[in-house]
Design an enzyme around this catalytic site. Structure first.
Site, PDB file in Angstrom:
ATOM      1  CB  CYS A   1       5.868  -8.802   6.558  1.00  0.00           C
ATOM      2  SG  CYS A   1       4.583  -9.213   5.354  1.00  0.00           S
TER       3      CYS A   1
ATOM      4  N   PRO B   1       0.778  -1.244   0.000  1.00  0.00           N
ATOM      5  CG  PRO B   1       0.075  -0.879   2.208  1.00  0.00           C
ATOM      6  CD  PRO B   1       0.784  -1.887   1.335  1.00  0.00           C
ATOM      7  N   GLY B   2       2.153   1.193   0.102  1.00  0.00           N
ATOM      8  CA  GLY B   2       2.945   2.392  -0.141  1.00  0.00           C
ATOM      9  C   GLY B   2       3.721   2.965   1.014  1.00  0.00           C
TER      10      GLY B   2
END
Length: 459
Positions: free
Chosen positions: A386, A273-274
């Site tokens: 992650c 998402p940035g």
């Protein structure tokens, strides 16, 4: 006291179905059970189900306070799923048939409220029985629901006395993976951190100390601001002005490993998402953000607009992407199992399986092999995931070095580059954050996402 009988009389009792549906709290419990079932049986991500624009239709129709209740119930039911399953095992004479899985969802929702939320047992039991009574598949077991839950209310202390939540709430394959990689003690610390949930961390454009004071938070990691409690981020000072964005303290570390990138051309691969895209842009880089999903890139662009940052976005599958020119650096946040985010995504243990890791490692390898050719000689590649799984971290990085011996070299990470968090640096020079690691130098504040990063230089 004997356990409730498995078979019950299918006799119509209580209020009519419509009258039941109008009861306060009934709709929220029904939606919670529906969403729980979609997650654990159909493997749908929880975030998608709870999206107010495109998620579960029943959830979208609820009022704000009922949505919050659904989030709390489903979160507790997933975070404590193993415990709840063991409690049910102790309460039932035999397994409930698979075709009546709806009953299990109703029971899990009720038990999550009774054991882990501040909701009166009476309300939890009553609404669960009502729900069973209005569901075609569940109705024959309405009496079973009533008997099981009432018995739990009476014998709560005895039933839960010797449970081991850390083991029960972690699927065996994950606990075995973490024990092999980090040892039994650390594996239990990881599980304990997952039980505690996640704090709200922000990455600020500048001056984290001042923002920590303004927002009544503290500086953690390497300049992240951690808030003391969950809140509606849109209401916080600085949101509208674009002074910060939500990003876990661990997730903020990989981009920092690129050092001074002002004026350099940097690709952020699998960018949405940035959060990392914003870090690179704030650092002065000319950023190209690439992602396979046009929808996710649209949200990334919206985030950049709020932050007042300019980046180039490209919708493309990296397996077919070809840049127009080489980059000075590439950051590849590769698709992964996301087991490092269980603190904030309690559905992950129940929707992922070992074979997912096998598929993902193949994708990661192929993306790394392509990304190396998009970097100028002497340029850097940051590979990160992650994930807590060594197969997606240390083993993946080691295999990449072996495949490209002479073409790429590891540039070890130093603790000074990440705010002195030496526990997050391995002997081999990789970044490896664990959920139980401290995020302050005094060791008093604990907890971050599980994250891995390796830094390579193209020869």
């Amino acid at each position: 006291m004997s356990k409730p009988p498995f078979k019950t009389k299918n006799k119509k009792t209580g209020p009519e179905p419509q009258e039941t549906r109008d009861k306060p709290g009934f709709a929220a419990r029904k939606v919670a059970a529906d969403i729980l079932g979609n997650v654990v049986h159909k493997k749908r991500p929880l975030d998608g189900e709870l999206d107010v624009a495109s998620g579960h239709s029943g959830f979208q129709a609820l009022a704000g306070n009922d949505r919050a209740l659904v989030r709390a119930i489903v979160g507790a039911a997933l975070r404590h799923r193993g415990e709840i399953a063991e409690v049910l095992n102790r309460l039932l004479d035999r397994d409930i048939p698979e075709k009546t899985g709806r009953i299990l969802d109703i029971l899990h929702v009720a038990i999550a409220q009774m054991l882990f939320l501040d909701i009166p047992d009476r309300a939890s039991v009553s609404l669960a029985v009502d729900h069973a009574g209005t569901d075609r598949r569940a109705k024959p077991y309405k009496g079973l629901v009533n008997g099981v839950l009432r018995r739990l209310g009476r014998e709560h202390d005895e039933i839960v006395a010797d449970l081991d939540p850390l083991l029960l709430n972690t699927p065996d394959w994950l606990m075995e993976s973490w024990t092999t990689a980090y040892g039994a003690e650390t594996a239990r610390k990881i599980a304990a951190a997952h039980a505690d949930g996640a704090a709200l961390d922000l990455t600020v454009k500048s001056d984290p100390e001042t923002w920590a004071e303004r927002l009544d938070g503290q500086v953690v990691g390497f300049g992240s601001v951690r808030l003391p409690r969950k809140t509606v981020v849109e209401t916080l000072e600085g949101f509208e002005a674009g002074d910060w964005w939500v990003q876990d303290a661990a997730a903020a570390l990989p981009a920092r490993l690129l050092g001074d990138i002002s004026g350099k051309k940097v690709a952020d691969l699998c960018a949405a998402p940035g959060g990392k895209t914003a870090q690179l842009a704030v650092a002065g880089a000319e950023v190209t953000a690439v992602d396979i999903s046009s929808g996710r890139l649209k949200r990334l662009s919206q985030n950049m607009d709020r932050l007042g940052l300019s980046v180039v976005t490209v919708t493309s599958d990296l397996r077919s992407y070809e840049p127009e020119e080489l980059f000075d650096a590439v950051l590849l946040d590769a698709p992964c199992s996301a087991t490092g985010t269980i603190r904030r995504h309690p559905d992950v243990p129940w929707i992922k399986k070992p074979y997912d890791i096998e598929k993902l490692t193949e994708i990661q390898s192929s993306l790394l092999d392509r990304a190396i050719d998009w970097v100028k000689p002497g340029g850097m590649i940051i590979y990160c995931t992650c994930s807590l799984e060594a197969a997606e971290g240390e083993a993946q990085a080691g295999a990449f070095l072996a495949r490209h011996e002479g073409k790429v070299a590891l540039k070890p990470v130093a603790a000074a580059e990440i705010g002195g968090l030496d526990m997050c640096v391995t002997r081999d020079g990789y970044l490896r954050c664990l959920p139980g690691h401290p995020v302050t130098l005094d060791g008093e504040t604990i907890g971050m996402d599980g994250f891995f990063a390796a830094r390579f230089v193209r020869s």
